[in-house]
Structures are given as structure tokens and as C-alpha cells.
Design a protein around this motif. Structure first.
Motif, PDB file in Angstrom:
ATOM      1  N   ALA A   1     -14.503  -2.263 -26.152  1.00 51.71           N
ATOM      2  CA  ALA A   1     -13.966  -0.929 -26.824  1.00 51.71           C
ATOM      3  C   ALA A   1     -12.599  -0.860 -26.454  1.00 51.71           C
ATOM      4  O   ALA A   1     -11.646  -0.185 -27.230  1.00 51.71           O
ATOM      5  N   ASP A   2     -12.246  -1.230 -25.113  1.00 53.70           N
ATOM      6  CA  ASP A   2     -10.834  -0.780 -24.624  1.00 53.70           C
ATOM      7  C   ASP A   2      -9.858  -1.814 -25.526  1.00 53.70           C
ATOM      8  O   ASP A   2      -8.855  -1.350 -25.975  1.00 53.70           O
ATOM      9  N   PHE A   3     -10.294  -3.133 -25.830  1.00 59.62           N
ATOM     10  CA  PHE A   3      -9.322  -4.149 -26.488  1.00 59.62           C
ATOM     11  C   PHE A   3      -9.297  -3.378 -28.056  1.00 59.62           C
ATOM     12  O   PHE A   3      -8.281  -3.567 -28.737  1.00 59.62           O
ATOM     13  N   LYS A   4     -10.140  -3.017 -28.583  1.00 58.81           N
ATOM     14  CA  LYS A   4     -10.187  -2.398 -30.051  1.00 58.81           C
ATOM     15  C   LYS A   4      -9.289  -1.370 -30.089  1.00 58.81           C
ATOM     16  O   LYS A   4      -8.474  -1.169 -30.770  1.00 58.81           O
ATOM     17  N   ALA A   5      -9.253  -0.268 -28.911  1.00 63.23           N
ATOM     18  CA  ALA A   5      -8.310   0.677 -28.858  1.00 63.23           C
ATOM     19  C   ALA A   5      -7.043  -0.013 -28.622  1.00 63.23           C
ATOM     20  O   ALA A   5      -5.771   0.846 -29.288  1.00 63.23           O
ATOM     21  N   LEU A   6      -6.853  -0.935 -28.028  1.00 62.96           N
ATOM     22  CA  LEU A   6      -5.344  -1.656 -28.023  1.00 62.96           C
ATOM     23  C   LEU A   6      -4.792  -2.052 -29.086  1.00 62.96           C
ATOM     24  O   LEU A   6      -3.699  -1.739 -29.610  1.00 62.96           O
ATOM     25  N   VAL A   7      -6.028  -2.726 -29.923  1.00 59.05           N
ATOM     26  CA  VAL A   7      -5.333  -3.299 -31.301  1.00 59.05           C
ATOM     27  C   VAL A   7      -4.959  -2.113 -32.177  1.00 59.05           C
ATOM     28  O   VAL A   7      -4.031  -2.242 -32.934  1.00 59.05           O
ATOM     29  N   GLU A   8      -5.699  -1.036 -32.312  1.00 57.35           N
ATOM     30  CA  GLU A   8      -5.453   0.009 -33.102  1.00 57.35           C
ATOM     31  C   GLU A   8      -4.254   0.664 -32.909  1.00 57.35           C
ATOM     32  O   GLU A   8      -3.408   1.123 -33.621  1.00 57.35           O
ATOM     33  N   ARG A   9      -3.748   0.873 -31.538  1.00 59.18           N
ATOM     34  CA  ARG A   9      -2.615   1.536 -30.920  1.00 59.18           C
ATOM     35  C   ARG A   9      -1.683   0.806 -31.440  1.00 59.18           C
ATOM     36  O   ARG A   9      -0.425   0.990 -32.052  1.00 59.18           O
ATOM     37  N   ALA A  10      -1.659  -0.547 -31.213  1.00 56.28           N
ATOM     38  CA  ALA A  10      -0.311  -1.678 -31.369  1.00 56.28           C
ATOM     39  C   ALA A  10      -0.326  -1.661 -33.006  1.00 56.28           C
ATOM     40  O   ALA A  10       1.018  -1.478 -33.304  1.00 56.28           O
TER      41      ALA A  10
END
Length: 555
Positions: free
Chosen positions: A82-91
Motif C-alpha cells: 500500500a505504501d508503494f502504491k501511494a508512492l506511485v500515485e504521488r509520483a
């Protein structure tokens, strides 16, 4: 079916993040995914097009993530899926592409595949790794060496066989000759593509296959130190690596990999190539295959990652590149997580700011994609790490002549006044996994932002300026004559011709393009809006200050 591709990576700028050392969000002394997400604004403001994340997957961390025990999950020290998903979305919100670093030549010995493979000689995964019987005298099956020292073969008492490891003994090599291994790797590639990543950095991409006959490598004798990728203190460098890597079977697998990645829009791959002749391998891996497409979108080797950096040396590198790589697309890095920082490597113990700015201007004007390593934009020097603080097993094994990779992996310098340079969470009591470098304090990001003439502002200005100069992104590159101080070339695209010239020395010089340089022309307007200085044009000559840089139109 092949998806559309904008080609954002061609001439783009990729910013490499070493997750352990970028930003700690929870105070445990180790950088993590939420920390990276917090700092993405810094990368977007700098002007990069995308990020490359070094491994954050499940791992026992014997080689700090380059020993993966689960290709499809996040190690808890870095966060969650979930943290990686949030990173991708913010990027993506910030306009940044996300590339991830995958290590397919080997796994951790804690990977379930290896645990099963080593359990017997007849289990379903018995041949998923490279196993071989001992010679009659009990010694390893051939003379192959590990990059990290000693034989590349480790005895296993369960199977009473040796297994191959090109790196640590805890990093057994996968057997890519086995079709099920290839498919398992492709399945993991698809997992992250479906998750939303935009591409891959492929670790040691030429190491996937080994010689089936396990033939000995021929000797080369002690190297003279002239090759930036070969350390004469490491016996690995005493062999020509004809049989333990860079095998012809690799090309067919990379075509399968390219076909899969191309099913997703705007994706790309860059391969790291460590070879006796890196440029030749870049040429091979970026040349058009039977389907008309290169096996890799782009690739890099180590020719700009050594100590040599003068105009004569670089002219030779780019001349040879043009001769053998041709239309293949390179990725140029001058620092990464495996190499001493360029400020120290090229500039010594007290690197001049002019050299760092000239290096930035050079890298960002080459034909190809530029890869910046975290801290490049601040001009950070190599950190001096005491032996008792070393974490890198490579450095510990090769000390003291080779100090390993920890010196370029220390925590990022965010805040000059903070004890840990702003790396940790507020109030954190756990020390960073590597000591912060006091030499980085005066160069911290908060000290350089908004400071006219700082290394950071120079990078930011260059990245913004080059977006408006199509020749620097899309153009062909033609070298001018070799000169002992000045490296010069012309980038040309759609009728636009831009001269790029760099005094790569600490002495002033007056330089005139030689008439024999067919690409030279009449000097036109100096592109002063590049933010670079130190060169004055008079007629068809240029007076360079030390480390001066010139961008000018050509008539």
C-alpha cells in the motif's frame, strides 16, 4: 499487442534513489517508502522526468536488497505494498515516472525457490539454480570467481554439489537455461507492470546465462588499472569473463522480456552491463533484434564511472561509442550506488564547484538518457567511513585498498542544522544505519535551494533550460577534434545545431574549433540562458576560464 509509447525516456532524466538512505519516516534509522513519497516534491522541483528505486523487496539484506527473497512483495523495513502504491500515485501526480530495480541473475538463499532447489537433486525446482558436481579432487567445477572475492562456487552439504554465486555465497545464481525459471521471472515482471510501474532498471543484465559446458575463463594477468570497471586489487579482474556471463542465449530471453514490457504504455528498461567490453555489450543489447526492436530500450556500462575524466579520455569513450553503438540508445551516469561519488572521484579531497557544474552540463548534453544519483544535485563528496562503521560486505572483504560502497550510500543531506541532516523522523532516537557525513552539512539541500550559483540551482537551471533545446534531447552527436583540455561536440536536430564545449581542466585556455572538424561551423549566439558561465567568444575562438562551459548556436 504492443502499446503506445511516448518515448519520454529518450533524452529524459532519471533520478536514482537508494531507499535505505533517502528519508526515514518512522525513526528506525532506515529510509523507507513513505519517506521517499514525502521527498518526491524535491525531485519534481529539480526537473527530473522519472525515478529509479533501488530494491525495496523482501530480503535478508545481506547485500542490502540485492538479495531478494520475494520478487512480489515489499520488505517490512521499507513499508507495505500500500505504501508503494501511494508512492506511485504521488509520483504520477507530480509527472514523474517510476522505474524499479530488479535483480534476476540471482536470488537470496532464503528465497523459497532456492530452499526447495537445495533440498534434493530430484525436487521440482532442482534445476532452477546452477548446480555442478565437484572435480575428482573435490575442488569446484571450474575457475570462475565471485566479484566479492574467492571462488564463484559454494559447496552445499545437502546435495553434495556446488552452486554458482557471482556475488555473495548467499546470492545463488538462477539457471536461465531452464524455461520455468524464465517464465517465473516474466511473471514477476508482469506483477509490477500491472501494479503501475513505468519501467525497470535491470541489475547485471548480462549475467543471466552461464556457459552450459562450464568452461574455464581464460586468464588476463593483473590489470594495469586503466579500465574504470576493473579494480586491480580484486582477483576477479584477472580473468577474461568469456563463459560466466554475456552468453548468446541472453538475447532471446531479453526479446521475450521486451515483448512483455511493450504491452504496457510508455514503459522502458535500462540494463546495467558489467563486461570486459561494456560498450560492445551496450551495442549488442540496444541493437535492433529480429523483430526490429532492440532487446533493451537503453543500457549503460562503466566508462564514465571511473577516475579518468579528462577531455582526451572522454573523447576516446565517445568516439568508440559512436563507432560501435551507433543508433543504440545509451544511459549515461557519472555516479551511482556502487561507485564513489563523482565529486571525490574526479575532484579529489576538495572538489571545485566549477568541476561539478561542468560535469553536470556535460552529462546533461550528451546524446542519451541521463541518470542522476541522489546527492549529485548537491555536489556531495564521498563520505569517509571508518572500518568499524562499514556495512558493505564487499568493502569489508576488500579493505583497506578498496573501501566498498558505503561512502556513496550515507544518508541524504536535507537539513544542515539537524544532527542527522534531516534524514530521520522528528524526535527519532535510532541512529541512521550509516553515519551521516559531516562534509555534507554545508551542502545540504536547505542551504542550496534559492542560493544563486549553488550546485543544486545549477542542476535545476540546466534541467529547465534543456527542455527548450530539442537538439540536446533528440539530436545526433558529432565530436569535434580531440583537444588536451577542451571536449567539444555538436548536437543537431531538425536544423538546429548546438555547440557544446567544456574546459575539463583547472587552467584557462583559448580554443578554436579546428577546420578539420567537419561538424564545426561559424559560432553564433551564445546560449547564456543555460545558466553556465566561464567562456567568452571572440570571432571563432573561445576563451575558457577553468572548468568553463559554452553552449552556442552554430551557423
Amino acid at each position: 499487442m504492443k502499446a503506445s509509447n511516448s518515448g519520454w525516456w529518450r533524452g529524459g532524466v532519471i533520478y536514482q534513489i537508494y531507499p535505505r538512505s533517502y528519508q526515514d519516516s518512522n525513526g528506525d534509522g532506515i529510509g523507507d517508502l513513505p519517506g521517499i513519497t514525502r521527498r518526491l516534491d524535491h525531485i519534481a522541483a529539480l526537473g527530473a522526468d522519472g525515478i529509479w528505486l533501488s530494491p525495496f523487496f523482501k530480503s535478508p539484506m545481506k547485500d542490502f536488497g540485492y538479495d531478494i527473497s520475494d520478487y512480489c512483495d515489499v520488505d517490512p523495513m521499507f513499508g507495505t505494498l500500500a505504501d508503494f502504491k501511494a508512492l506511485v500515485e504521488r509520483a504520477h501526480e507530480l509527472g514523474l515516472k517510476v522505474m524499479i530495480d530488479q535483480v534476476y541473475s540471482h536470488t537470496s538463499d532464503q528465497h523459497p525457490w532456492f530452499k526447495e532447489s537445495r533440498s534434493s537433486r530430484d525436487n521440482p525446482k532442482a534445476d532452477w539454480y546452477v548446480w555442478a558436481d565437484a572435480k575428482d579432487d573435490g575442488t569446484p567445477p571450474n575457475n570462475w570467481l565471485s566479484i566479492f572475492g574467492g571462488s564463484a562456487w559454494q559447496w552445499d552439504t545437502r546435495r553434495r554439489q556446488y552452486f554458482l554465486h557471482n556475488f555473495l555465497t548467499s546470492q545463488p545464481d538462477l539457471n536461465f537455461h531452464h524455461p520455468e525459471v524464465q517464465q517465473a521471472v516474466l511473471d514477476s515482471v508482469k506483477f509490477w507492470l500491472d501494479f503501475g510501474v513505468d519501467g525497470y532498471r535491470l541489475d547485471v543484465v548480462n549475467f543471466y546465462f552461464h556457459d552450459r559446458q562450464l568452461r574455464d575463463n581464460p586468464g588476463r594477468g593483473m590489470p594495469d588499472g586503466s579500465d574504470p570497471a576493473v579494480s586491480p586489487v580484486n582477483p576477479y579482474a584477472w580473468q577474461w569473463h568469456h563463459h560466466d556471463k554475456s552468453q548468446p542465449e541472453n538475447l532471446a530471453f531479453l526479446q521475450r522480456l521486451r515483448a512483455l514490457v511493450d504491452q504496457y504504455p510508455d514503459t522502458t528498461m535500462v540494463g546495467e552491463i558489467g563486461d570486459d567490453d561494456g560498450l560492445a555489450r551496450v551495442a549488442q543489447y540496444t541493437a535492433a533484434g529480429p523483430d526490429g526492436l532492440p532487446m533493451l530500450h537503453m543500457a549503460y556500462c562503466f566508462d564514465l564511472l571511473g577516475e579518468p575524466h579528462g577531455s582526451t579520455y572522454l573523447h576516446g569513450v565517445f568516439t568508440r561509442f559512436n563507432q560501435i553503438v551507433g543508433s543504440g540508445w545509451p544511459c549515461w551516469a557519472i555516479t551511482n550506488h556502487d561507485i564513489p561519488r563523482v565529486a571525490t572521484r574526479w575532484g579529489g579531497s576538495n572538489p571545485p564547484a566549477g568541476l561539478l557544474k561542468a560535469a553536470a552540463a556535460l552529462q546533461l548534453s550528451l546524446r542519451g538518457t541521463a541518470c542522476l544519483y541522489q546527492g549529485d544535485e548537491l555536489g556531495l563528496p564521498e563520505a569517509d567511513i571508518a572500518f568499524e562503521d562499514l556495512q558493505d560486505p564487499y568493502g569489508i572483504a576488500m579493505w583497506p585498498e578498496f573501501k566498498g560502497r558505503d561512502g556513496c550510500r550515507t544518508p541524504m543531506a536535507w537539513e544542515s542544522a539537524a544532527p542527522d541532516l534531516g534524514f530521520g523522523a522528528a524526535g527519532a532516537s535510532t541512529a541512521p544505519w550509516l553515519p551521516v557525513a559531516e562534509s555534507h552539512r554545508a551542502l545540504a539541500a536547505d542551504r542550496q535551494r534559492g542560493q544563486a550559483g549553488s550546485v543544486y540551482e545549477t542542476y535545476r537551471a540546466l534541467l529547465a533550460w534543456r527542455r527548450g533545446v530539442p537538439a540536446l534531447i533528440h539530436g545526433e552527436m558529432a565530436l569535434l577534434d580531440v583537444h588536451p583540455q577542451v571536449l567539444a561536440f555538436v548536437r543537431e536536430h531538425a536544423g538546429e545545431r548546438v555547440l557544446c564545449a567544456f574546459n575539463l581542466s583547472d587552467a584557462a585556455v583559448v580554443w578554436t574549433p579546428q577546420a578539420s572538424s567537419r561538424s564545426a561551423g561559424t559560432l553564433g549566439a551564445v546560449l547564456a540562458d543555460s545558466g553556465m558561465h566561464g567562456a567568452a567568444v571572440s570571432g571563432n575562438s573561445v576563451a575558457f576560464e577553468p572548468w568553463g562551459v559554452l553552449f552556442a548556436r552554430l551557423g
